[in-house]
Design a protein around this motif. Structure first.
Motif, PDB file in Angstrom:
ATOM      1  N   TRP A 129       0.776  -1.244   0.000  1.00  0.00           N
ATOM      2  CA  TRP A 129       0.000   0.000   0.000  1.00  0.00           C
ATOM      3  C   TRP A 129       0.806   1.292   0.000  1.00  0.00           C
ATOM      4  CZ3 TRP A 129      -4.813   0.251  -1.501  1.00  0.00           C
ATOM      5  CH2 TRP A 129      -5.575  -0.927  -1.476  1.00  0.00           C
ATOM      6  N   PRO A 130       1.928   1.404   0.722  1.00  0.00           N
ATOM      7  CA  PRO A 130       2.632   2.696   0.690  1.00  0.00           C
ATOM      8  C   PRO A 130       3.069   3.101  -0.714  1.00  0.00           C
ATOM      9  CG  PRO A 130       3.511   1.305   2.441  1.00  0.00           C
ATOM     10  CD  PRO A 130       2.568   0.468   1.642  1.00  0.00           C
ATOM     11  N   TYR A 131       3.481   2.127  -1.522  1.00  0.00           N
ATOM     12  CA  TYR A 131       3.904   2.433  -2.888  1.00  0.00           C
ATOM     13  C   TYR A 131       2.722   2.958  -3.703  1.00  0.00           C
ATOM     14  CZ  TYR A 131       7.748  -0.542  -1.384  1.00  0.00           C
ATOM     15  OH  TYR A 131       8.793  -1.090  -0.684  1.00  0.00           O
ATOM     16  N   LEU A 191      -0.875   9.807  -4.799  1.00  0.00           N
ATOM     17  CA  LEU A 191      -0.731  11.212  -4.408  1.00  0.00           C
ATOM     18  C   LEU A 191       0.015  11.991  -5.494  1.00  0.00           C
ATOM     19  CD1 LEU A 191      -0.974  13.538  -2.347  1.00  0.00           C
ATOM     20  CD2 LEU A 191       1.119  12.673  -1.274  1.00  0.00           C
ATOM     21  N   LEU A 192       1.090  11.419  -6.007  1.00  0.00           N
ATOM     22  CA  LEU A 192       1.852  12.082  -7.075  1.00  0.00           C
ATOM     23  C   LEU A 192       1.010  12.217  -8.344  1.00  0.00           C
ATOM     24  CD1 LEU A 192       5.267  10.303  -6.480  1.00  0.00           C
ATOM     25  CD2 LEU A 192       4.722  12.708  -5.999  1.00  0.00           C
ATOM     26  N   TYR A 217       3.231  12.828 -13.055  1.00  0.00           N
ATOM     27  CA  TYR A 217       3.004  11.530 -13.679  1.00  0.00           C
ATOM     28  C   TYR A 217       4.260  10.672 -13.751  1.00  0.00           C
ATOM     29  CZ  TYR A 217      -1.056  14.278 -14.984  1.00  0.00           C
ATOM     30  OH  TYR A 217      -2.154  15.097 -14.946  1.00  0.00           O
ATOM     31  N   ALA A 218       5.336  11.234 -14.261  1.00  0.00           N
ATOM     32  CA  ALA A 218       6.578  10.463 -14.402  1.00  0.00           C
ATOM     33  C   ALA A 218       7.095  10.023 -13.027  1.00  0.00           C
ATOM     34  CB  ALA A 218       7.635  11.281 -15.141  1.00  0.00           C
ATOM     35  N   GLU A 219       6.961  10.883 -12.027  1.00  0.00           N
ATOM     36  CA  GLU A 219       7.435  10.565 -10.687  1.00  0.00           C
ATOM     37  C   GLU A 219       6.608   9.455 -10.039  1.00  0.00           C
ATOM     38  OE1 GLU A 219       6.746  13.565 -11.873  1.00  0.00           O
ATOM     39  OE2 GLU A 219       8.487  14.852 -11.588  1.00  0.00           O
ATOM     40  N   SER A 220       5.339   9.325 -10.427  1.00  0.00           N
ATOM     41  CA  SER A 220       4.469   8.311  -9.828  1.00  0.00           C
ATOM     42  C   SER A 220       4.774   6.896 -10.335  1.00  0.00           C
ATOM     43  CB  SER A 220       2.996   8.643 -10.094  1.00  0.00           C
ATOM     44  OG  SER A 220       2.655   8.435 -11.459  1.00  0.00           O
ATOM     45  N   ILE A 221       5.275   6.795 -11.549  1.00  0.00           N
ATOM     46  CA  ILE A 221       5.438   5.492 -12.206  1.00  0.00           C
ATOM     47  C   ILE A 221       6.298   4.503 -11.414  1.00  0.00           C
ATOM     48  CG2 ILE A 221       6.446   4.381 -14.261  1.00  0.00           C
ATOM     49  CD1 ILE A 221       5.144   6.654 -15.898  1.00  0.00           C
ATOM     50  N   PRO A 222       7.483   4.899 -10.907  1.00  0.00           N
ATOM     51  CA  PRO A 222       8.285   3.913 -10.168  1.00  0.00           C
ATOM     52  C   PRO A 222       7.569   3.338  -8.939  1.00  0.00           C
ATOM     53  CG  PRO A 222       9.587   5.876 -10.643  1.00  0.00           C
ATOM     54  CD  PRO A 222       8.178   6.173 -11.057  1.00  0.00           C
ATOM     55  N   ALA A 248      -1.072   6.937 -15.321  1.00  0.00           N
ATOM     56  CA  ALA A 248       0.135   7.776 -15.385  1.00  0.00           C
ATOM     57  C   ALA A 248       0.736   7.731 -16.793  1.00  0.00           C
ATOM     58  CB  ALA A 248       1.153   7.322 -14.346  1.00  0.00           C
ATOM     59  N   LEU A 249       0.823   6.538 -17.344  1.00  0.00           N
ATOM     60  CA  LEU A 249       1.371   6.387 -18.696  1.00  0.00           C
ATOM     61  C   LEU A 249       0.521   7.134 -19.720  1.00  0.00           C
ATOM     62  CD1 LEU A 249       2.295   2.611 -18.458  1.00  0.00           C
ATOM     63  CD2 LEU A 249       3.928   4.507 -18.704  1.00  0.00           C
ATOM     64  N   LEU A 250      -0.799   7.058 -19.555  1.00  0.00           N
ATOM     65  CA  LEU A 250      -1.720   7.743 -20.459  1.00  0.00           C
ATOM     66  C   LEU A 250      -1.486   9.255 -20.419  1.00  0.00           C
ATOM     67  CD1 LEU A 250      -4.127   7.453 -22.395  1.00  0.00           C
ATOM     68  CD2 LEU A 250      -5.628   7.578 -20.404  1.00  0.00           C
ATOM     69  N   GLN A 251      -1.305   9.789 -19.213  1.00  0.00           N
ATOM     70  CA  GLN A 251      -1.069  11.230 -19.076  1.00  0.00           C
ATOM     71  C   GLN A 251       0.241  11.658 -19.730  1.00  0.00           C
ATOM     72  OE1 GLN A 251      -3.125  13.608 -18.036  1.00  0.00           O
ATOM     73  NE2 GLN A 251      -4.685  12.053 -17.729  1.00  0.00           N
ATOM     74  N   LEU A 252       1.185  10.718 -19.847  1.00  0.00           N
ATOM     75  CA  LEU A 252       2.458  11.014 -20.499  1.00  0.00           C
ATOM     76  C   LEU A 252       2.409  10.751 -22.006  1.00  0.00           C
ATOM     77  CD1 LEU A 252       4.861   9.547 -17.798  1.00  0.00           C
ATOM     78  CD2 LEU A 252       4.454  11.968 -18.314  1.00  0.00           C
ATOM     79  N   GLY A 253       1.202  10.406 -22.508  1.00  0.00           N
ATOM     80  CA  GLY A 253       1.025  10.182 -23.937  1.00  0.00           C
ATOM     81  C   GLY A 253       1.484   8.814 -24.415  1.00  0.00           C
ATOM     82  N   LYS A 254       1.718   7.900 -23.506  1.00  0.00           N
ATOM     83  CA  LYS A 254       2.170   6.556 -23.858  1.00  0.00           C
ATOM     84  C   LYS A 254       0.951   5.640 -23.952  1.00  0.00           C
ATOM     85  CE  LYS A 254       6.653   7.318 -21.738  1.00  0.00           C
ATOM     86  NZ  LYS A 254       7.685   6.799 -20.837  1.00  0.00           N
ATOM     87  N   LEU A 255       0.168   5.827 -25.034  1.00  0.00           N
ATOM     88  CA  LEU A 255      -1.108   5.132 -25.193  1.00  0.00           C
ATOM     89  C   LEU A 255      -0.973   3.617 -25.216  1.00  0.00           C
ATOM     90  CD1 LEU A 255      -2.366   7.927 -25.709  1.00  0.00           C
ATOM     91  CD2 LEU A 255      -3.588   6.919 -27.607  1.00  0.00           C
TER      92      LEU A 255
END
Length: 181
Positions: free
Chosen positions: A72-74, A80-81, A87-92, A114-121
């Motif tokens: 859960w913490p991850y 939250l990010l 978006y990029a910071e949330s992925i890891p 997150a990937l969608l928001q970065l345009g990685k459809l």
């Protein structure tokens, strides 16, 4: 007991009391991953986002030192990010949640968002498909897939996914199967 009282307060939207209870739980057990994670959720609900982020990071730090991994913490820090448009910071964090708990549909959905928001459809689509396979009764990935298919000009696929979303969303989730049944 402070931790469980905090959960009750948090679940009844009494976030200040929840915060106090989680802080008391941490004073009694400074190694409590769950207390730091739950404190982060209450701080987030109170709008104290920097403190929430620090609390999630402390839960993750303790989790990394622990033998028992808590997913859960991850996810919570990633969410939250994501809400803060980082978006990029949330992925890891979503990726780590999936390492701790492979096939966790909620983390797959969040990673896809997150990937969608970065345009990685295409990558987002794969995460949403994985989420539908991991949990066939989870409606939200179908909605996201429908939106992606619309963007890709695949109208029939979009209609199919959006129909599935509506069908699943309105149905009660079946009880989990018990081991040995």
């Amino acid at each position: 007991s402070h931790y469980y009282l905090g959960r009750i307060y948090h679940d009844s939207n009494r976030y200040k009391l929840a915060r106090q209870s989680f802080e008391s739980a941490i004073q009694l057990n400074p190694q409590s991953i769950e207390a730091y994670d739950s404190l982060g959720l209450s701080l987030e609900a109170l709008g104290q986002l920097d403190e929430a982020q620090n609390s999630f990071k402390k839960a993750i730090e303790l989790n990394e030192l622990s033998k028992a991994k808590f997913k859960w913490p991850y996810l919570n820090l990633g969410e939250l990010l994501l809400k803060q448009k980082q978006y990029a910071e949330s992925i890891p964090y979503f990726e780590k949640a999936l390492i701790v708990s492979p096939g966790w549909a909620k983390a797959q959905l969040s990673l896809g968002k997150a990937l969608l928001q970065l345009g990685k459809l295409e990558e987002a689509k794969e995460q949403f498909i994985s989420a539908t396979q991991s949990d066939p009764y989870y409606a939200d990935p179908h909605e996201q897939l429908g939106q992606i298919y619309l963007q890709l000009g695949k109208k029939k696929a979009a209609e199919k996914e959006l129909k599935l979303y509506k069908k699943i969303k309105d149905k009660p989730r079946p009880p989990p199967l018990l081991p040995g049944w």
